[in-house]
Write a protein that holds these residues in place. Sequence first.
Motif, PDB file in Angstrom:
ATOM      1  N   GLY A  43       0.813  -1.217   0.000  1.00 32.40           N
ATOM      2  CA  GLY A  43       0.000   0.000   0.000  1.00 32.40           C
ATOM      3  C   GLY A  43       0.842   1.262   0.000  1.00 32.40           C
ATOM      4  N   VAL A  44       1.922   1.283   0.789  1.00 29.40           N
ATOM      5  CA  VAL A  44       2.807   2.438   0.820  1.00 29.40           C
ATOM      6  C   VAL A  44       3.484   2.604  -0.525  1.00 29.40           C
ATOM      7  CG1 VAL A  44       4.945   3.347   1.830  1.00 29.40           C
ATOM      8  CG2 VAL A  44       3.166   2.421   3.308  1.00 29.40           C
ATOM      9  N   GLY A  45       3.954   1.495  -1.111  1.00 31.82           N
ATOM     10  CA  GLY A  45       4.603   1.563  -2.419  1.00 31.82           C
ATOM     11  C   GLY A  45       3.652   2.074  -3.488  1.00 31.82           C
ATOM     12  N   THR A  46       2.412   1.654  -3.440  1.00 33.53           N
ATOM     13  CA  THR A  46       1.430   2.100  -4.403  1.00 33.53           C
ATOM     14  C   THR A  46       1.099   3.576  -4.212  1.00 33.53           C
ATOM     15  OG1 THR A  46       0.486  -0.101  -4.451  1.00 33.53           O
ATOM     16  CG2 THR A  46      -0.891   1.669  -5.285  1.00 33.53           C
ATOM     17  N   ALA A  47       0.996   3.998  -2.969  1.00 37.43           N
ATOM     18  CA  ALA A  47       0.641   5.392  -2.697  1.00 37.43           C
ATOM     19  C   ALA A  47       1.701   6.349  -3.216  1.00 37.43           C
ATOM     20  CB  ALA A  47       0.453   5.590  -1.193  1.00 37.43           C
ATOM     21  N   CYS A  48       2.974   5.963  -3.130  1.00 32.34           N
ATOM     22  CA  CYS A  48       4.049   6.841  -3.575  1.00 32.34           C
ATOM     23  C   CYS A  48       4.446   6.587  -5.014  1.00 32.34           C
ATOM     24  CB  CYS A  48       5.276   6.668  -2.680  1.00 32.34           C
ATOM     25  SG  CYS A  48       5.056   7.420  -1.075  1.00 32.34           S
ATOM     26  N   GLY A  49       4.024   5.477  -5.591  1.00 29.05           N
ATOM     27  CA  GLY A  49       4.468   5.104  -6.927  1.00 29.05           C
ATOM     28  C   GLY A  49       4.131   6.106  -8.002  1.00 29.05           C
ATOM     29  N   GLY A  50       2.991   6.777  -7.923  1.00 30.56           N
ATOM     30  CA  GLY A  50       2.574   7.634  -9.006  1.00 30.56           C
ATOM     31  C   GLY A  50       2.775   9.110  -8.781  1.00 30.56           C
ATOM     32  N   GLY A  51       3.300   9.496  -7.641  1.00 32.88           N
ATOM     33  CA  GLY A  51       3.414  10.916  -7.346  1.00 32.88           C
ATOM     34  C   GLY A  51       4.621  11.563  -7.988  1.00 32.88           C
ATOM     35  N   PRO A  52       4.427  12.678  -8.681  1.00 37.29           N
ATOM     36  CA  PRO A  52       5.545  13.385  -9.293  1.00 37.29           C
ATOM     37  C   PRO A  52       6.321  14.173  -8.239  1.00 37.29           C
ATOM     38  CG  PRO A  52       3.564  14.658  -9.578  1.00 37.29           C
ATOM     39  CD  PRO A  52       3.160  13.358  -8.903  1.00 37.29           C
ATOM     40  N   PRO A  53       7.521  14.593  -8.569  1.00 31.59           N
ATOM     41  CA  PRO A  53       8.231  15.477  -7.637  1.00 31.59           C
ATOM     42  C   PRO A  53       7.394  16.736  -7.408  1.00 31.59           C
ATOM     43  CG  PRO A  53       9.735  14.647  -9.298  1.00 31.59           C
ATOM     44  CD  PRO A  53       8.347  14.255  -9.720  1.00 31.59           C
ATOM     45  N   PRO A  54       7.267  17.173  -6.178  1.00 24.28           N
ATOM     46  CA  PRO A  54       6.435  18.339  -5.897  1.00 24.28           C
ATOM     47  C   PRO A  54       7.108  19.674  -6.234  1.00 24.28           C
ATOM     48  CG  PRO A  54       7.255  17.389  -3.869  1.00 24.28           C
ATOM     49  CD  PRO A  54       7.688  16.486  -4.971  1.00 24.28           C
ATOM     50  N   MET A  55       8.391  19.630  -6.625  1.00 24.68           N
ATOM     51  CA  MET A  55       9.087  20.877  -6.938  1.00 24.68           C
ATOM     52  C   MET A  55      10.230  20.593  -7.900  1.00 24.68           C
ATOM     53  SD  MET A  55      10.779  23.461  -4.207  1.00 24.68           S
ATOM     54  CE  MET A  55      11.137  25.136  -4.613  1.00 24.68           C
ATOM     55  N   CYS A  75       6.289  12.089  -4.349  1.00 23.85           N
ATOM     56  CA  CYS A  75       5.029  11.710  -3.702  1.00 23.85           C
ATOM     57  C   CYS A  75       4.523  12.784  -2.743  1.00 23.85           C
ATOM     58  CB  CYS A  75       5.184  10.392  -2.950  1.00 23.85           C
ATOM     59  SG  CYS A  75       5.801   9.049  -3.943  1.00 23.85           S
ATOM     60  N   GLY A  76       4.744  14.036  -3.050  1.00 23.50           N
ATOM     61  CA  GLY A  76       4.258  15.116  -2.196  1.00 23.50           C
ATOM     62  C   GLY A  76       5.196  15.500  -1.077  1.00 23.50           C
ATOM     63  N   ALA A  77       6.208  14.684  -0.791  1.00 23.86           N
ATOM     64  CA  ALA A  77       7.166  15.008   0.267  1.00 23.86           C
ATOM     65  C   ALA A  77       8.395  15.653  -0.364  1.00 23.86           C
ATOM     66  CB  ALA A  77       7.568  13.746   1.018  1.00 23.86           C
ATOM     67  N   GLY A  78       8.822  16.758   0.207  1.00 24.56           N
ATOM     68  CA  GLY A  78       9.975  17.437  -0.357  1.00 24.56           C
ATOM     69  C   GLY A  78      10.726  18.282   0.638  1.00 24.56           C
ATOM     70  N   GLY A  79      10.415  18.136   1.884  1.00 22.08           N
ATOM     71  CA  GLY A  79      11.129  18.894   2.900  1.00 22.08           C
ATOM     72  C   GLY A  79      10.768  20.363   2.894  1.00 22.08           C
ATOM     73  N   THR A  80      11.631  21.149   3.482  1.00 23.86           N
ATOM     74  CA  THR A  80      11.359  22.572   3.686  1.00 23.86           C
ATOM     75  C   THR A  80      11.367  23.386   2.408  1.00 23.86           C
ATOM     76  OG1 THR A  80      13.694  22.793   4.271  1.00 23.86           O
ATOM     77  CG2 THR A  80      12.126  22.665   6.084  1.00 23.86           C
ATOM     78  N   LEU A  81      11.968  22.876   1.334  1.00 23.63           N
ATOM     79  CA  LEU A  81      11.946  23.622   0.070  1.00 23.63           C
ATOM     80  C   LEU A  81      10.530  23.817  -0.466  1.00 23.63           C
ATOM     81  CD1 LEU A  81      15.055  22.486  -1.965  1.00 23.63           C
ATOM     82  CD2 LEU A  81      14.345  24.821  -1.520  1.00 23.63           C
ATOM     83  N   LEU A  82       9.617  22.957  -0.038  1.00 27.39           N
ATOM     84  CA  LEU A  82       8.237  23.069  -0.521  1.00 27.39           C
ATOM     85  C   LEU A  82       7.482  24.237   0.093  1.00 27.39           C
ATOM     86  CD1 LEU A  82       7.017  19.394  -0.698  1.00 27.39           C
ATOM     87  CD2 LEU A  82       8.158  20.786  -2.419  1.00 27.39           C
ATOM     88  N   THR A  83       7.952  24.726   1.223  1.00 34.29           N
ATOM     89  CA  THR A  83       7.208  25.780   1.907  1.00 34.29           C
ATOM     90  C   THR A  83       8.026  27.025   2.215  1.00 34.29           C
ATOM     91  OG1 THR A  83       7.703  24.729   4.034  1.00 34.29           O
ATOM     92  CG2 THR A  83       5.596  24.155   2.989  1.00 34.29           C
TER      93      THR A  83
END
Length: 162
Positions: free
Chosen positions: A14-26, A99-107
Amino acid sequence: MTRFLIAVAAAVVGVGTACGGGPPPMYVVADKVTVEADRVTIHGTFIRLKEGKGNEYGAPVEGVVCLGLSEMQGDDCRAEWTQWAKAAGTGRAISVGMCGAGGTLLTVKIHGPGAQPKAADAEYAPGHLGKVTSKQEWAEEPPVKALLAFVKEKKSARTTQK
């Protein structure tokens, strides 16, 4: 025991599937990177996912971000800052996160072009920098195309003004 193993396997899948399709957020095209003992300053052009908008990206923004050293992960920060410095001036879009995670650069606040932040706006979170290679990754993705076109237009406008 069998139920436990099945539950663990399902959770991992489930974790692999959830992150599998997410593009880099930045994505970032770094023009100049200044590495100091306790912070990194990245001058360039940035494009981020819009918060709460799925896979929709905002417009490219030219500017400067300044991030401080994480005392707990200082060696990891410095290693990534070296990678940022290698990417500076190459004209390539570097991915940040997945997958939506990118650390502090995202904010972190993106200051206007030419800004000289006096202090870091946030602590650098290592582990989110994409590959800094000679090959342009993600080249066919719409946000990368938009980012690179924006950078090209800005450079062209600067050349015309001179």
